[in-house]
Design an enzyme around this catalytic site. Structure first.
Site, PDB file in Angstrom:
ATOM      1  N   GLU A   2       0.917  -1.184  -0.038  1.00 56.22           N
ATOM      2  CA  GLU A   2      -0.056   0.061   0.255  1.00 56.22           C
ATOM      3  C   GLU A   2       0.697   1.194   0.092  1.00 56.22           C
ATOM      4  O   GLU A   2       0.657   2.380   0.626  1.00 56.22           O
ATOM      5  CB  GLU A   2      -1.111   0.143   1.088  1.00 56.22           C
ATOM      6  CG  GLU A   2      -1.907  -1.204   1.196  1.00 56.22           C
ATOM      7  CD  GLU A   2      -2.872  -1.136   2.311  1.00 56.22           C
ATOM      8  OE1 GLU A   2      -2.695  -0.563   3.241  1.00 56.22           O
ATOM      9  OE2 GLU A   2      -3.974  -1.752   1.966  1.00 56.22           O
ATOM     10  N   ASP A  16      -8.158  -8.981   4.150  1.00 60.38           N
ATOM     11  CA  ASP A  16      -7.911  -7.795   5.032  1.00 60.38           C
ATOM     12  C   ASP A  16      -8.926  -7.701   5.967  1.00 60.38           C
ATOM     13  O   ASP A  16      -9.906  -6.952   5.990  1.00 60.38           O
ATOM     14  CB  ASP A  16      -7.910  -6.531   4.026  1.00 60.38           C
ATOM     15  CG  ASP A  16      -7.459  -5.255   5.087  1.00 60.38           C
ATOM     16  OD1 ASP A  16      -7.016  -5.549   5.988  1.00 60.38           O
ATOM     17  OD2 ASP A  16      -7.494  -4.075   4.462  1.00 60.38           O
ATOM     18  N   GLU A  73     -12.519  -1.912  12.080  1.00 61.06           N
ATOM     19  CA  GLU A  73     -12.531  -1.274  10.804  1.00 61.06           C
ATOM     20  C   GLU A  73     -13.618  -1.665   9.734  1.00 61.06           C
ATOM     21  O   GLU A  73     -14.356  -1.051   9.446  1.00 61.06           O
ATOM     22  CB  GLU A  73     -11.360  -1.656  10.025  1.00 61.06           C
ATOM     23  CG  GLU A  73     -11.033  -0.988   8.530  1.00 61.06           C
ATOM     24  CD  GLU A  73      -9.953  -1.032   7.998  1.00 61.06           C
ATOM     25  OE1 GLU A  73      -8.878  -1.799   8.550  1.00 61.06           O
ATOM     26  OE2 GLU A  73      -9.545  -0.636   6.825  1.00 61.06           O
TER      27      GLU A  73
HETATM   28  O1  GCW Z   1      -7.058  -2.784   6.756  1.00 58.28           O
HETATM   29  C1  GCW Z   1      -6.017  -2.048   5.937  1.00 58.28           C
HETATM   30  C2  GCW Z   1      -6.485  -0.663   6.374  1.00 58.28           C
HETATM   31  C3  GCW Z   1      -5.396   0.152   6.368  1.00 58.28           C
HETATM   32  C4  GCW Z   1      -4.170  -0.428   7.025  1.00 58.28           C
HETATM   33  C5  GCW Z   1      -3.840  -1.728   6.264  1.00 58.28           C
HETATM   34  C6  GCW Z   1      -2.658  -2.530   6.814  1.00 58.28           C
HETATM   35  C7  GCW Z   1      -2.408   0.603   8.120  1.00 58.28           C
HETATM   36  O2  GCW Z   1      -7.517  -0.165   5.477  1.00 58.28           O
HETATM   37  O3  GCW Z   1      -5.502   1.564   6.796  1.00 58.28           O
HETATM   38  O4  GCW Z   1      -3.056   0.674   6.960  1.00 58.28           O
HETATM   39  O5  GCW Z   1      -4.790  -2.442   6.236  1.00 58.28           O
HETATM   40  O6  GCW Z   1      -2.957  -3.521   7.710  1.00 58.28           O
HETATM   41  O7  GCW Z   1      -1.556  -2.050   6.696  1.00 58.28           O
END
Ligand code: GCW
Length: 719
Positions: free
Chosen positions: A307, A381, A409
């Site tokens: 990311e 995720d 989240e």
């Molecule tokens: O779940 C996702 C989130 C990001 C997060 C990423 C991660 C810290 O949307 O905000 O970043 O995973 O785990 O690195």
């Protein structure tokens, strides 16, 4: 004197229950209701003797000074001699060496660094209730366990209890930025007040340490994995040192996130290439300096090449080369690198599900001993429900830890009551069939199946500056459950819910049954009204608040369409041999069972299969009908949670009642919103009528699509 005491006692026990704002967490010691237990506590608290002196024992004393008056109405008495006035002995195995026989000593030693033994010890004809650990922190853990058993009425002074954690590093990961915003935080701002550190110590730091120690959490990474290199500057080390000093007596080690490009950003170098001698020297110097400030510094947590975060790939180096370079800097000090496996790139034309295994399996055996790979529970995720990550069981010579997300989240953020322990339990108990036919995720993570020496469970924190720490009171249950599972990944969610409920709401059995019932149903309810039957990643863009199955545009792997693949023919992500082949990454037993749409558990159906809308489900109904029925059922479950809660009105603290009641009101609305938005959207594609027996979704699709949430928490505000 006696009369006076009775009066005080009466007064304390008859005081109206002060409204509870949640600050005390599960350490809100209450008057012990059972009178036999109360007099037992009274007797024991009247003569406490420590066999040594150190900051951890001082922390125990302070805790008891807080707890005893609330539990029994009296202050504790710490005796200065170990025999006559004394009822309770606390100390380490070495300190208590004279009173234990050789065999007991061996038994206690085998409980390891953090374990404890507690029970009766007879010495010169008198029995002392004794809590002993191999280190003072073991005594602290035993002490908290003892208080808990007194509170919940299960304490028996004649029984011996032995405990030792099954996992070494039980770590909270804060995604806290230095400006105090919290990525995916829904409980206010970061509790780390970097600006006023190191001069000002917020009392919260101590309460935070108490809470963590009481559930066995022994490490914390203070900063966001989307890291800022500034945390590694001398100024910030001095600030972090203050926190480390506060946490040390509670057995908690500090970790920091290391931004891979720090050598460029704060070191003035032109490169961050892990094989470059100047880069190696930079990290070595940085790390040596860190240990001058924090002699027991835990190590670095790293998100690299994921990311947009920098990493070794920029220099054509592997994750192993990157991690090992940091590991070598830490090794002389006993530090550890926690390297995340959450890596994927939209530039790689491959199902995101597969990318971690594609990168890490070829590196098996190439990581240093003091590196552990932190793997999210699932391959995508932290979705409401994910099958376990295929990396568990796929490597043989690499330390693997599991990362859970305590902050919600994708699970209702801080407006919804979702007790996450059943979801974690589901993952931990999943059979991986590798390395042995009976292996489970828990067995890999705790080393019993994998044989790995270094073990870890991480939880992404849900803590912030809100008065009650977690935004939603029941968020506390998730923090609590994480600690308990990190201690023992084989515990069951019902037991954990029961412990927490008693500590939070008291002992009343009727209340307990209702609250536990709500908690245990809540995860399934949330999955059902958000992402039933294996659907995933269909939430609102960026803030991830609410439904967004229509989300398109930008990176494909951040859109909903990428995941649900709904078209006129059907819905679901084909990850079998006819599709992305992600299923190939699991053990043959799983491949065999899950590649067949008839055999795969329905909860994972659309995760692995793209099926026609008219596909016949186990119920005999079509897939389309079942999707409708599930969403509708989810809403009904949410309503049931709310109505059960309403029946607690008057039976629990009014502030606790009203807080949760209001939030459950929001939760029901959000469940309806999810159902309406998703069904209307999917119907626009399936073009089929809704089953007649469900409540028909209200509103029109355009309305749901037009909703905007510029103030949604958890991302840096931008409006
Ligand atoms: O779940 C996702 C989130 C990001 C997060 C990423 C991660 C810290 O949307 O905000 O970043 O995973 O785990 O690195």
């Amino acid at each position: 004197m006696k009369k006076y005491l009775i009066l005080v006692l009466l007064l304390i026990f008859s005081l109206p229950n002060f409204a509870k704002d949640g600050y005390e967490l599960w350490l809100d010691y209450r008057p012990i209701e059972n009178s036999i237990m109360r007099s037992e506590a009274d007797r024991l608290f009247s003569g406490i003797f420590f066999f040594g002196k150190n900051p951890t024992y001082e922390a125990i004393q302070k805790e008891l000074q807080l707890a005893a008056p609330k539990m029994t109405g009296k202050a504790p008495i710490f005796s200065t001699e170990r025999l006559n006035q004394t009822q309770v002995w606390l100390g380490t195995r070495e300190e208590l060496a004279q009173v234990f026989g050789l065999q007991d000593q061996v038994t206690i030693r085998n409980l390891g660094e953090d374990g404890y033994w507690m029970g009766p010890v007879v010495f010169q004809g008198k029995t002392y209730f004794t809590i002993v650990g191999n280190r003072p922190v073991g005594v602290l853990y035993g002490f908290f366990d003892w208080l808990k058993s007194l509170q919940s009425g299960s304490f028996d002074s004649n029984k011996v209890k032995m405990e030792s954690p099954k996992i070494q590093l039980r770590i909270l990961n804060h995604w806290d930025n230095l400006d105090r915003t919290v990525e995916r935080g829904y409980a206010g701002f970061s509790i780390w007040d970097w600006h006023r550190l190191p001069g000002y110590i917020d009392p919260r730091y101590i309460d935070y340490a108490r809470a963590n120690a009481s559930i066995g959490i022994n490490a914390v990474s203070l900063t966001n994995v989307n890291a800022n290199a500034r945390i590694l500057t001398t100024d910030f080390m001095k600030k972090a040192k203050v926190l480390a000093d506060i946490f040390r007596p509670y057995g908690i080690k500090v970790f920091l996130t290391a931004r891979f490009s720090a050598p460029i950003e704060i070191g003035g170098l032109k490169t961050a290439d892990p094989l470059d001698p100047e880069v190696i020297a930079f990290w070595k110097k940085k790390t040596d300096e860190m240990y001058q400030h924090i002699p027991d510094f835990g190590g670095y947590l790293v998100k690299a090449n994921s990311e947009g975060q920098p990493g070794p790939h920029e220099y054509q180096r592997t994750h192993a080369e990157g991690a090992n370079m940091l590991a070598d800097a830490l090794a002389p000090h006993g530090g550890v690198v926690i390297w995340r496996a959450f890596v994927y790139s939209h530039e790689i034309d491959e199902d995101r599900h597969k990318q971690a295994n594609l990168e890490f399996v070829p590196l098996d055996g190439k990581f240093r001993e003091n590196v552990i790979i932190q793997v999210k529970n699932g391959a995508i995720d932290f979705q409401p429900r994910e099958p376990f990550h295929p990396l568990f069981g796929a490597v043989k010579q690499t330390n693997l830890g599991v990362e859970f997300q305590i902050t919600q989240e994708y699970l209702g953020q801080a407006t919804q009551l979702v007790y996450l322990s059943p979801m974690w339990e589901e993952v931990l108990r999943s059979k991986t069939f590798r390395p042995t036919p009976n292996s489970t995720v828990a067995g890999i993570v705790d080393g019993s199946d994998s044989g790995q020496k270094l073990t870890l469970m991480a939880g992404v924190s849900n803590i912030g500056t809100d008065r009650n720490w977690t935004g939603h009171l029941f968020g506390q249950a998730n923090w609590y459950a994480f600690g308990r599972l990190a201690w023992d990944p084989y515990l069951n969610s019902e037991q954990i819910a029961e412990e927490w409920t008693k500590l939070t709401f008291g002992q009343n059995p009727e209340n307990l049954t209702k609250i536990k019932g709500i908690m245990l149903d809540s995860h399934e309810a949330a999955v059902t009204y958000m992402t039933p039957l294996g659907l995933h990643h269909i939430m609102g863009w960026d803030h991830h608040y609410g439904p967004g199955p229509w989300v398109t545009g930008g990176r494909a792997d951040w859109t909903a369409l990428y995941y649900h693949r709904a078209d006129s023919l059907g819905i679901g992500f084909d990850r079998t041999f006819t599709g992305s082949k992600a299923l190939e990454q699991y053990a043959p037993e799983i491949i065999q069972a899950w590649s067949d749409s008839e055999q795969i558990p329905e909860k994972y159906l659309l995760w692995f299969h793209h099926l026609p809308w008219d596909y016949t489900m186990k119920s005999g109904k079509t897939l389309w009908e079942e999707i409708g029925l599930h969403y509708d059922q989810g809403v009904k479950s949410a309503r049931k949670m709310k109505s059960t809660w309403e029946s607690l009105n008057g039976a629990i603290d009014p502030e606790q009642f009203s807080h949760v009641s209001q939030l459950l009101g929001i939760q029901v609305q959000e469940a309806e919103w999810w159902r309406n938005a998703c069904l209307l959207y999917f119907q626009s594609i399936s073009k089929r009528p809704f089953p007649s027996e469900i409540e028909q979704p209200e509103g029109d699709l355009e309305y749901y699509k037009s909703l905007r949430f510029p103030t949604a928490p958890g991302i840096r505000p931008r409006w």
